[in-house]
Design an enzyme around this catalytic site. Structure first.
Site, PDB file in Angstrom:
ATOM      1  N   ARG A  45      -3.622 -30.463  17.650  1.00 58.40           N
ATOM      2  CA  ARG A  45      -4.021 -31.822  18.029  1.00 58.40           C
ATOM      3  C   ARG A  45      -2.923 -32.630  18.697  1.00 58.40           C
ATOM      4  O   ARG A  45      -3.197 -33.472  19.545  1.00 58.40           O
ATOM      5  CB  ARG A  45      -4.469 -32.583  16.777  1.00 58.40           C
ATOM      6  CG  ARG A  45      -5.838 -32.203  16.300  1.00 58.40           C
ATOM      7  CD  ARG A  45      -6.054 -32.881  14.943  1.00 58.40           C
ATOM      8  NE  ARG A  45      -7.245 -32.377  14.295  1.00 58.40           N
ATOM      9  CZ  ARG A  45      -8.449 -32.955  14.390  1.00 58.40           C
ATOM     10  NH1 ARG A  45      -8.609 -34.037  15.085  1.00 58.40           N
ATOM     11  NH2 ARG A  45      -9.485 -32.435  13.769  1.00 58.40           N
ATOM     12  N   LYS A 167      -5.315 -14.833   6.012  1.00 57.56           N
ATOM     13  CA  LYS A 167      -5.834 -15.143   4.693  1.00 57.56           C
ATOM     14  C   LYS A 167      -5.575 -16.620   4.371  1.00 57.56           C
ATOM     15  O   LYS A 167      -4.681 -17.192   4.996  1.00 57.56           O
ATOM     16  CB  LYS A 167      -5.224 -14.225   3.639  1.00 57.56           C
ATOM     17  CG  LYS A 167      -3.770 -14.530   3.295  1.00 57.56           C
ATOM     18  CD  LYS A 167      -3.301 -13.618   2.213  1.00 57.56           C
ATOM     19  CE  LYS A 167      -2.716 -14.319   1.046  1.00 57.56           C
ATOM     20  NZ  LYS A 167      -1.624 -15.218   1.247  1.00 57.56           N
ATOM     21  N   HIS A 197      -0.634  -9.175   6.011  1.00 57.45           N
ATOM     22  CA  HIS A 197       0.597  -8.789   6.722  1.00 57.45           C
ATOM     23  C   HIS A 197       1.341  -7.650   6.025  1.00 57.45           C
ATOM     24  O   HIS A 197       2.177  -6.993   6.635  1.00 57.45           O
ATOM     25  CB  HIS A 197       1.504 -10.005   6.980  1.00 57.45           C
ATOM     26  CG  HIS A 197       2.279 -10.469   5.777  1.00 57.45           C
ATOM     27  ND1 HIS A 197       1.756 -11.295   4.826  1.00 57.45           N
ATOM     28  CD2 HIS A 197       3.540 -10.213   5.386  1.00 57.45           C
ATOM     29  CE1 HIS A 197       2.666 -11.518   3.895  1.00 57.45           C
ATOM     30  NE2 HIS A 197       3.766 -10.884   4.210  1.00 57.45           N
ATOM     31  N   GLU A 235       9.106 -12.162  -6.176  1.00 54.74           N
ATOM     32  CA  GLU A 235       9.719 -13.032  -5.173  1.00 54.74           C
ATOM     33  C   GLU A 235      10.729 -13.942  -5.850  1.00 54.74           C
ATOM     34  O   GLU A 235      10.471 -14.434  -6.965  1.00 54.74           O
ATOM     35  CB  GLU A 235       8.659 -13.905  -4.515  1.00 54.74           C
ATOM     36  CG  GLU A 235       7.626 -13.142  -3.737  1.00 54.74           C
ATOM     37  CD  GLU A 235       6.747 -14.104  -2.961  1.00 54.74           C
ATOM     38  OE1 GLU A 235       7.066 -14.377  -1.802  1.00 54.74           O
ATOM     39  OE2 GLU A 235       5.753 -14.598  -3.529  1.00 54.74           O
ATOM     40  N   ASP A 254      -3.418 -15.716  -4.269  1.00 55.95           N
ATOM     41  CA  ASP A 254      -2.420 -15.707  -3.198  1.00 55.95           C
ATOM     42  C   ASP A 254      -1.852 -14.314  -2.933  1.00 55.95           C
ATOM     43  O   ASP A 254      -1.560 -13.971  -1.792  1.00 55.95           O
ATOM     44  CB  ASP A 254      -1.285 -16.680  -3.577  1.00 55.95           C
ATOM     45  CG  ASP A 254      -0.267 -16.851  -2.456  1.00 55.95           C
ATOM     46  OD1 ASP A 254      -0.695 -17.112  -1.313  1.00 55.95           O
ATOM     47  OD2 ASP A 254       0.949 -16.718  -2.711  1.00 55.95           O
ATOM     48  N   HIS A 259      -2.386  -8.500  -1.102  1.00 59.78           N
ATOM     49  CA  HIS A 259      -1.242  -7.601  -0.897  1.00 59.78           C
ATOM     50  C   HIS A 259      -1.160  -6.491  -1.954  1.00 59.78           C
ATOM     51  O   HIS A 259      -0.983  -5.321  -1.629  1.00 59.78           O
ATOM     52  CB  HIS A 259       0.073  -8.384  -0.898  1.00 59.78           C
ATOM     53  CG  HIS A 259       0.084  -9.541   0.064  1.00 59.78           C
ATOM     54  ND1 HIS A 259      -0.545  -9.502   1.279  1.00 59.78           N
ATOM     55  CD2 HIS A 259       0.646 -10.776  -0.009  1.00 59.78           C
ATOM     56  CE1 HIS A 259      -0.365 -10.644   1.915  1.00 59.78           C
ATOM     57  NE2 HIS A 259       0.353 -11.433   1.149  1.00 59.78           N
TER      58      HIS A 259
HETATM   59  C1  BG6 Z   1       1.970 -14.600   1.542  1.00 58.36           C
HETATM   60  C2  BG6 Z   1       1.813 -15.531   0.362  1.00 58.36           C
HETATM   61  O1  BG6 Z   1       0.746 -13.986   1.846  1.00 58.36           O
HETATM   62  O2  BG6 Z   1       2.927 -13.596   1.228  1.00 58.36           O
HETATM   63  C3  BG6 Z   1       3.148 -16.146   0.006  1.00 58.36           C
HETATM   64  O3  BG6 Z   1       0.893 -16.564   0.691  1.00 58.36           O
HETATM   65  C4  BG6 Z   1       4.189 -15.079  -0.221  1.00 58.36           C
HETATM   66  O4  BG6 Z   1       3.039 -16.969  -1.155  1.00 58.36           O
HETATM   67  C5  BG6 Z   1       4.222 -14.101   0.954  1.00 58.36           C
HETATM   68  O5  BG6 Z   1       5.454 -15.705  -0.365  1.00 58.36           O
HETATM   69  C6  BG6 Z   1       5.117 -12.914   0.644  1.00 58.36           C
HETATM   70  O6  BG6 Z   1       5.293 -12.143   1.800  1.00 58.36           O
HETATM   71  P1  BG6 Z   1       6.615 -11.279   2.023  1.00 58.36           P
HETATM   72  O7  BG6 Z   1       6.372 -10.587   3.306  1.00 58.36           O
HETATM   73  O8  BG6 Z   1       7.761 -12.253   2.063  1.00 58.36           O
HETATM   74  O9  BG6 Z   1       6.713 -10.373   0.858  1.00 58.36           O
END
Ligand code: BG6
Length: 500
Positions: A45, A167, A197, A235, A254, A259
């Protein structure tokens, strides 16, 4: 003459564009992998000129491409970046700008102009278009509807239209089904590229190579030899600036639904006949279909959740929030190969360290002829696939300690490290591969609607019971809540330490 091709990023002023998409495109450009004809059109926007957009991205790209940065090549690459300020759900301005990019002469012709009722001209343009939904999830459906209503979604022969969706794909199975139905109103399934990803990560793809381009382990890859599997994505980061989103989502939605389940499918699937989208996704779906759906009582029993200390003081988080930032759960894959082998999955934020790893724990020898000292337990064979960091594979086995008066055993590691094996091939950003695949029409590493819906069916009962009680608090920088230990302890197993 080549057909014009444009990547259209909705939500171009957001974090993802600055941190991941544009740096990945720039890397691809430097590696000479971007199609020559590709242009990139940012949509959001805020009023901004093409140059303003380029300047803004140059600033972030300098930070995120770090040691690969080169001013001259950036300037060349940046000529491909364009911008249009528009309400993404009413994409007339987008269509007009696209026509200009695809054919500057045609862009000003009457065929590109708006027609009454908010639609654009029904005359389809000859360009190839990859739309990227990087807007806030509540705008997904309006943007998709807007594109559909404007007649911008139909592929015509080689002039394809594709859509990448980030997502979250819904927040449970029923909202995922509703969103898939919206997508299906305007796009064929083959036009849709749903991103997880993790599938773009080299080391995740390497799971398939390791399993299906070698024979060594496949005979052992079943319930005769495998005791259990541990999948860990820990993480070190906290929720950061995403408190608002995260507090409504939580770790199960999440991370677990997407993943971790995807990692599980790669470990557990049968060999697809070809490395190709349909074959691969069919096999992943079969694994998801084999995972037992827990009743609420079973989900309570198979789940442990935690919340890091101080989480409820994060910006955007409700003061009394019960949203878990850590979850550990047990799943069973009910098929011939895996019956009786528990799969333990755990993931959390604000943990001791960043580490994603899959450990296949093999059974112990049926009989040990060596005498161990009373305080020594036999560590049975273990294969660890390190997804990140220190990407690689470790095989742990027993060896004889040399030159001791008795036969002493000690566990040792056979190691494969990506860094050592491929010093000239640094691990690229996952989005590089995924963007290129979507441009090339290869959906192998993207998720199909049925996979998403089934993954929600697996996770939904856990989400439902996860906030019944306050989650156990765990210190920042720890291995997670101590209660998670009980999940494995009851069967005489234990989580592996995050610091090995
Ligand atoms: C994302 C989540 O899909 O993946 C995040 O929304 C997370 O919360 C991230 O931190 C982790 O990805 P990576 O590639 O850093 O392991």
């Amino acid at each position: 003459m080549s057909i014009p091709m444009t990547l259209i990023i909705f939500g171009a002023s957001g974090d993802l564009t600055a941190r991941k998409l544009v740096p990945s495109l720039y890397h691809l450009y430097r590696k000479k992998r971007l199609p020559d004809e590709l242009q990139v059109l940012g949509v959001s926007r805020s009023p901004l000129s093409d140059d303003g957009f380029r300047d803004r991205l140059a600033t972030s790209a300098r930070e995120f491409v770090s040691n690969e940065w080169d001013e001259t090549s950036w300037r060349e690459f940046a000529q491909r970046l364009h911008y249009v300020a528009a309400d993404a759900s009413r994409p007339i301005a987008v269509e007009e700008k696209l026509r200009l990019l695809e054919d500057p002469a045609d862009g000003r012709s009457p065929s590109a102009s708006a027609i009454p009722g908010g639609n654009v001209s029904p005359t389809p343009s000859a360009g190839r278009r990859l739309y990227y939904l990087s807007v806030s999830p509540d705008l997904y459906a309006p943007v998709v509807d807007g594109l559909g209503t404007a007649g911008m979604t139909r592929s015509l022969g080689e002039s394809w239209r594709r859509l990448i969706v980030e997502k979250p794909f819904g927040k449970d199975q029923s909202s995922a089904k509703a969103f898939n139905a919206t997508l299906a109103r305007h796009f064929e399934e083959s036009q849709i590229y749903r991103i997880d990803h993790y599938l773009g990560k080299e080391t995740v793809q390497n799971i398939l190579v390791f399993r299906f381009a070698n024979t060594l382990f496949e005979p052992l890859w079943n319930n005769n030899y495998v005791d259990h599997v541990q999948i860990t994505v820990s993480e070190a980061v906290k929720v950061g600036s995403r408190g608002d989103y995260y507090d409504n989502s939580g770790v199960l939605r999440d991370m677990m639904q997407n993943h971790l389940l995807m990692l599980l499918t790669f470990i557990a699937m049968e060999s697809p006949s070809r490395f190709e989208a349909t074959a691969l996704r069919n096999e992943k779906l079969k694994v998801l279909d084999s995972i037992a759906i827990r009743s609420l009582a079973e989900a309570r029993d198979a789940l442990r959740v935690g919340q890091y200390e101080g989480y409820h003081r994060e910006k955007g988080v409700a003061p009394e929030s019960r949203t878990p930032t850590y979850a550990a759960l047990e799943l069973s894959v009910e098929n011939w190969r895996w019956r009786g082998v528990p799969f333990y999955l755990r993931t959390g934020k604000a943990m001791r360290r960043r580490m994603s790893e899959i450990v296949v724990q093999f059974r112990c020898p049926p009989h040990l002829m060596f005498k161990l000292p009373p305080d020594q337990e036999l560590q049975c064979n273990r294969l660890s696939i390190r997804v990140q960091p220190d990407e690689g594979i470790h095989i742990n086995f027993q060896s004889k300690v040399p030159d001791t008066p008795t036969t002493d055993l000690r566990p040792t590691d056979l190691e494969f490290s990506y860094k050592d094996a491929y010093p000239d091939h640094p691990i690229p950003e996952a989005y590089e591969r995924l963007l290129l695949d979507a441009l090339n029409g290869d959906a192998s590493l993207f998720m199909r609607s049925d996979e998403i819906e089934r993954a929600w069916a697996i996770v939904d009962p856990f989400v439902q019971v996860s906030t019944e009680r306050s989650p156990e608090s765990y210190p920042i920088g720890s291995d997670g809540p101590t209660g998670a230990e009980a999940l494995l302890k009851r069967s005489g197993r234990g989580w592996l330490s995050l610091c090995r």
